[in-house]
Design a protein around this motif. Structure first.
Motif, PDB file in Angstrom:
ATOM      1  N   ILE A 120      38.308  36.795  38.864  1.00  0.00           N
ATOM      2  CA  ILE A 120      39.282  36.593  38.643  1.00  0.00           C
ATOM      3  C   ILE A 120      39.321  35.630  37.132  1.00  0.00           C
ATOM      4  O   ILE A 120      40.284  35.776  36.425  1.00  0.00           O
ATOM      5  N   VAL A 121      38.430  34.747  37.173  1.00  0.00           N
ATOM      6  CA  VAL A 121      38.350  33.855  35.756  1.00  0.00           C
ATOM      7  C   VAL A 121      38.329  34.660  34.449  1.00  0.00           C
ATOM      8  O   VAL A 121      38.900  34.364  33.546  1.00  0.00           O
ATOM      9  N   SER A 122      37.896  35.938  34.629  1.00  0.00           N
ATOM     10  CA  SER A 122      37.647  36.729  33.350  1.00  0.00           C
ATOM     11  C   SER A 122      39.189  36.951  33.005  1.00  0.00           C
ATOM     12  O   SER A 122      39.292  37.301  31.485  1.00  0.00           O
ATOM     13  N   PHE A 123      40.306  37.028  33.709  1.00  0.00           N
ATOM     14  CA  PHE A 123      41.715  37.395  33.181  1.00  0.00           C
ATOM     15  C   PHE A 123      42.065  36.083  32.398  1.00  0.00           C
ATOM     16  O   PHE A 123      42.825  36.133  31.285  1.00  0.00           O
ATOM     17  N   PHE A 124      41.332  34.845  32.361  1.00  0.00           N
ATOM     18  CA  PHE A 124      41.803  33.681  31.953  1.00  0.00           C
ATOM     19  C   PHE A 124      40.684  33.337  30.650  1.00  0.00           C
ATOM     20  O   PHE A 124      40.878  32.432  29.756  1.00  0.00           O
ATOM     21  N   GLN A 125      39.876  34.425  30.074  1.00  0.00           N
ATOM     22  CA  GLN A 125      39.130  34.456  29.189  1.00  0.00           C
ATOM     23  C   GLN A 125      39.249  35.170  27.980  1.00  0.00           C
ATOM     24  O   GLN A 125      38.325  35.994  27.328  1.00  0.00           O
ATOM     25  N   GLY A 126      40.640  35.781  27.663  1.00  0.00           N
ATOM     26  CA  GLY A 126      41.025  36.674  26.774  1.00  0.00           C
ATOM     27  C   GLY A 126      41.393  37.947  27.078  1.00  0.00           C
ATOM     28  O   GLY A 126      42.343  38.567  26.911  1.00  0.00           O
ATOM     29  N   SER A 127      40.398  38.561  27.930  1.00  0.00           N
ATOM     30  CA  SER A 127      40.637  39.955  28.583  1.00  0.00           C
ATOM     31  C   SER A 127      39.613  40.224  29.379  1.00  0.00           C
ATOM     32  O   SER A 127      38.396  40.111  29.346  1.00  0.00           O
ATOM     33  N   SER A 128      39.982  40.716  30.694  1.00  0.00           N
ATOM     34  CA  SER A 128      38.951  41.243  31.678  1.00  0.00           C
ATOM     35  C   SER A 128      38.486  42.591  31.236  1.00  0.00           C
ATOM     36  O   SER A 128      38.771  43.023  30.189  1.00  0.00           O
ATOM     37  N   PHE A 129      37.509  43.060  32.139  1.00  0.00           N
ATOM     38  CA  PHE A 129      36.678  44.158  31.663  1.00  0.00           C
ATOM     39  C   PHE A 129      38.037  45.659  31.818  1.00  0.00           C
ATOM     40  O   PHE A 129      38.776  45.426  32.526  1.00  0.00           O
ATOM     41  N   ALA A 130      37.953  46.448  30.809  1.00  0.00           N
ATOM     42  CA  ALA A 130      39.126  47.527  30.676  1.00  0.00           C
ATOM     43  C   ALA A 130      38.225  48.751  30.548  1.00  0.00           C
ATOM     44  O   ALA A 130      39.228  49.608  30.093  1.00  0.00           O
ATOM     45  N   GLY A 131      37.225  49.008  30.883  1.00  0.00           N
ATOM     46  CA  GLY A 131      36.414  50.281  30.664  1.00  0.00           C
ATOM     47  C   GLY A 131      36.384  51.132  31.736  1.00  0.00           C
ATOM     48  O   GLY A 131      35.466  52.221  31.724  1.00  0.00           O
ATOM     49  N   GLY A 132      37.424  50.813  32.834  1.00  0.00           N
ATOM     50  CA  GLY A 132      37.159  51.784  34.043  1.00  0.00           C
ATOM     51  C   GLY A 132      36.009  51.190  34.914  1.00  0.00           C
ATOM     52  O   GLY A 132      35.179  50.811  34.632  1.00  0.00           O
ATOM     53  N   TRP A 133      36.383  51.444  36.344  1.00  0.00           N
ATOM     54  CA  TRP A 133      35.286  51.034  37.271  1.00  0.00           C
ATOM     55  C   TRP A 133      33.923  51.559  37.246  1.00  0.00           C
ATOM     56  O   TRP A 133      33.134  50.699  37.758  1.00  0.00           O
TER      57      TRP A 133
END
Length: 824
Positions: A120-133
């Protein structure tokens, strides 16, 4: 701390180690992550209402929503939700008062919770992971994904997964030890309840599958944070990630579905009023699937450059693994045919799960054929098939929630609301996923699709919101039940026969005061002499700390704050690691190495958090080790096939079995990379083979001093024990000193872990081994402190033996690493 605070206090849930409390924590937390993942799904389904990517989200926002939805559902919801049921009911079903290691059980939960918070914190650090699960390489490393170039958010997602897998490993070891060492008298493996059987096979698969995932994630973390080159396409290999991930990924399908199968078996037996048809053959079929699950991973890789003969072999193993499932499906159908079905809410959800799973299995046959897979791979056919299999498991787990709700809450629910919930759920599910088969030409994880199939996507979106509404009905049903529902009897189901239904609803803290026994062929409670008593516990004890037990000397502790403390410290440490990458980039550039991509500016907060987290972990772990915590072992229990192995020793063996896979995957990555590059093109990296040979002698000698330490402990010789343990510490530090000299020699010649692939392999693999040495030295240092201060291990020498098992394992691993890295 042995007395638990009341259940209506926050402190209760921070300190509890009782298996039922931990089970409730798992269930509640998993449902929270279900809601979070569901919201992600609704957002991107709304975006897909129109073609062309002109909906709610920008490109990277869409990728983040799809990725985090998959990660949340597969990792943070499905398995932990099943683990909640297992925590609560497996000890009850096998006649145990708790899991073998209650504090580790609590620690497993806190690691799980904080791993999700990292995501959840990753969304507040610029960008969460976006490369597919599935995190396919090379898109899982920043240099090949411009939108998340070395972002702390992407790192937080990966490190959250690392922490999650550590949680799974702790829980797995705990359950394996408990089920194999703490079954009630007369309860052989063949006679265990079907849910416990399904969970036993699940944790056996978890032990090895998640170890492979842990190794893959550690290598990926090294690529992302330390700039190593395992998965970068210029020197590393995306195929390496596929092998490591899918060796975990396909067993994960059965890891998710087996607990759901267990719920289906239990509910079918209860609501059909008869024993499962072909029960013994069903168990054998499940064992076969558990073994075969590790032999089919390459059917996810038919589009790679693997030769056709190997692909054909894996097509055959894929077809083979479907046959045991056919037996299980027919067993459930014949149980209905030969029984008298009562269409309660739990049974409706279980029956719905069976129907959905059959559809998912049939559509999966298409993907198991190499030729058809070429056409369907990467399309919505895969998306639909995957969800018909995985979410059929969710359907069965919801059946379990309704089935066991009266036992957990002590309240009955409204059957009318429950059946309405099922109707909306089943309609929404099929409206959502079946149109995807018809819109199969849509590429998965892509928001562009032809206008002629827009109607299918719109129907799917309507289905998504209908399915979401069904969960609102489910929560409303349980809230209404908890607030205004009638009290539940001990056993609300006429034909339920497992042990949890023989005690009050909800169960008391200690489960039962008598000793459960199956020696007579059926469940009864006996006293110390073996004579039958009138039941398990007195009614009305509830779940408070006032629940009593038969003998004070058998009193078990149920509370400790230190698992929570370790969890907090680990979370802070991992959070600090997420922002270390900019410093590594500066370090590399200062030494003349070009780093592809850009990064955020270094932020001193992250190194500070790393140091603070380490300090917090040190304090909490030290306090955890010093704490007196009593866990009485069952005096009379079924322990085949591990009757001659103690509980803690068996737990150590299970942990080491998992660690074998971690090192096996790391060494396998080295061998794969060398073959990929041409084995003979690489010279040994270390500056001196003699240093490696010297370190081999050092570690082997340290194994000998550990053996001497055990002898001294058995002889109750404090000075000898203290001297041999100090000698082990000294030899361990000598090993690390030589290793530090080796690395400094490489650094002096401009060679670093980010220089080339072969250096990445050397530094990471030997570094992983060095980390194990450091952890062993920390344990040894704590043991020396205990020997010096309280004369520990003289009356009970077993902890020295357990430490020795770990230390010998570390030494054996080095015996393999030495020739691979120093001589070949």
């Amino acid at each position: 701390m042995s007395e638990l605070p009341p259940m209506n206090t926050v402190k209760r849930w921070l300190v509890t180690t009782n298996h039922k409390d931990v089970g409730i924590l798992y269930l509640a937390t998993a449902l929270f992550f279900l809601l979070l993942g569901g919201v992600m799904a609704l957002v991107f389904r709304a975006h897909l209402w129109v073609p062309g990517g002109t909906g709610l989200l920008q490109g990277e926002q869409f990728n983040q929503a799809v990725t985090t939805h998959g990660l949340l559902m597969v990792f943070w919801f499905l398995s932990p939700f099943a683990a909640g049921f297992a925590n609560y009911f497996v000890p009850l079903q096998i006649g145990a008062k708790d899991l073998a290691f209650p504090r580790l059980n609590a620690l497993s939960y806190w690691f799980y919770l904080f791993s999700g918070i990292l995501l959840i914190v990753s969304f507040f650090q610029g960008s969460s992971f976006a490369g597919g699960w599935t995190m396919y390489a090379p898109l899982n490393v920043p240099m090949y994904h411009p939108a998340m170039e070395a972002t702390t958010g992407g790192n937080a997602t990966i490190l959250g997964l690392v922490l999650f897998v550590i949680s799974i490993t702790i829980g797995t070891v705990n359950f394996l030890t408990t089920i194999h060492r703490s079954r009630a008298e007369g309860l052989g493996l063949w006679n265990m309840p079907m849910f416990t059987w399904s969970w036993l096979l699940t944790v056996w698969m978890m032990l090895f599958a998640f170890a492979a995932l842990l190794a893959a994630l550690l290598l990926l973390s090294a690529d992302r944070i330390l700039l190593t080159q395992y998965f970068a396409t210029d020197q590393g290999s995306g195929l390496l990630w596929a092998h490591l991930f899918w060796f975990f990924g396909h067993p994960e399908v059965y890891i998710v579905f087996f607990p759901a199968l267990g719920v289906m078996f239990e509910t079918f037996q209860t609501f059909c009023g008869r024993r499962l048809v072909g029960r013994k053959w069903v168990i054998i079929a499940m064992v076969l699937v558990a073994v075969q699950s590790f032999l089919v991973w390459m059917h996810h890789m038919f589009l790679t450059t693997i030769n056709l003969e190997i692909k054909t072999l894996f097509m055959a193993t894929t077809i083979g693994i479907s046959l045991p499932f056919d037996l299980m499906v027919f067993a459930l159908i014949y149980t209905m045919v030969k029984g008298r079905v009562r269409f309660t809410t739990p049974f409706l959800f279980s029956l719905g799960a069976l129907v959905l799973f059959i559809l998912g299995g049939i559509t999966g046959v298409f993907l198991g054929a190499v030729v058809l897979d070429y056409e369907f791979r990467g399309t919505y056919w895969v998306v639909a098939h995957f969800h018909y299999v995985m979410v059929s498991g969710v359907t069965a787990l919801i059946a379990g929630l309704y089935y066991w709700w009266p036992k957990i809450s002590g309240k009955m629910y409204s059957e009318t609301l429950g059946k309405l919930n099922f109707a909306v759920y089943f309609i929404g599910f099929n409206l959502l996923y079946f149109p995807m088969f018809l819109a199969w030409e849509t590429p998965r994880r892509v928001f562009h699709f032809p206008e002629e199939i827009q109607i299918y996507h719109q129907i799917a979106t309507v289905g998504a919101f209908t399915l979401g509404a069904s969960f609102l009905i489910m929560f409303a049903t349980f809230i209404h039940s908890f607030v205004a529902g009638p009290d539940a009897p001990d056993n609300p189901w006429e034909f339920s026969r497992t042990a949890e239904w023989s005690i009050p609803s909800p169960p008391p803290l200690e489960n039962w005061s008598g000793r459960p026994s199956y020696a007579s062929g059926h469940l009864e409670f006996v006293d110390d002499s073996g004579a039958a008593t009138d039941g398990g516990v007195a009614h009305g004890q509830g779940t408070t700390a006032e629940a009593t037990v038969t003998h004070e000397e058998e009193h078990a502790d149920h509370a400790s704050i230190w698992p929570f403390g370790i969890g907090v410290g680990t979370f802070v440490f991992f959070l600090g690691l997420t922002g270390i990458t900019p410093y590594i980039i500066e370090f590399a550039e200062a030494r003349g190495h070009d780093v592809i991509g850009t990064s955020a500016e270094p932020n001193v907060m992250y190194p500070a958090l790393t140091v603070l987290g380490l300090a917090m972990m040190a304090v909490a772990l030290f306090s955890f080790g010093r704490e007196e915590f009593n866990v009485p072992e069952m005096a009379i229990a079924e322990r085949w096939p591990f009757g001659g192995v103690g509980t803690t020793k068996l737990g150590v063996w299970f942990f080491l079995a998992s660690d074998v896979v971690v090192f096996g995957a790391a060494i396998g990555a080295y061998i794969f990379a060398r073959i990929h590059a041409g084995w003979g093109t690489w010279e040994p990296v270390p500056p001196s083979s003699m240093a490696g040979l010297f370190n081999t002698y050092v570690l082997l000698t340290s194994s000998f001093t550990v053996i001497l330490a055990l002898v001294m402990a058995e002889r109750k010789n404090k000075k000898g024990l203290l001297g041999t343990m100090l000698a082990t510490l000294l030899l361990g530090f000598v090993f690390l000193g030589v290793k530090a000299w080796e690395w400094s020699e490489e650094f002096a010649h401009g060679v670093y872990w980010f220089s080339e692939m072969k250096y990445s392999l050397y530094f990471v693999t030997t570094g992983l081994h060095a980390l194990h040495v450091i952890l062993g030295l920390l344990v040894a240092g704590f043991m020396v402190y205990r020997i010096f201060t309280v004369d520990a291990y003289l009356e009970d020498h077993r902890p020295v033996e357990f430490f020795g098992l770990y230390w010998h394992f570390v030494d054996i691993v080095w015996v393999f690493l030495f020739p691979l890295f120093y001589l070949m």
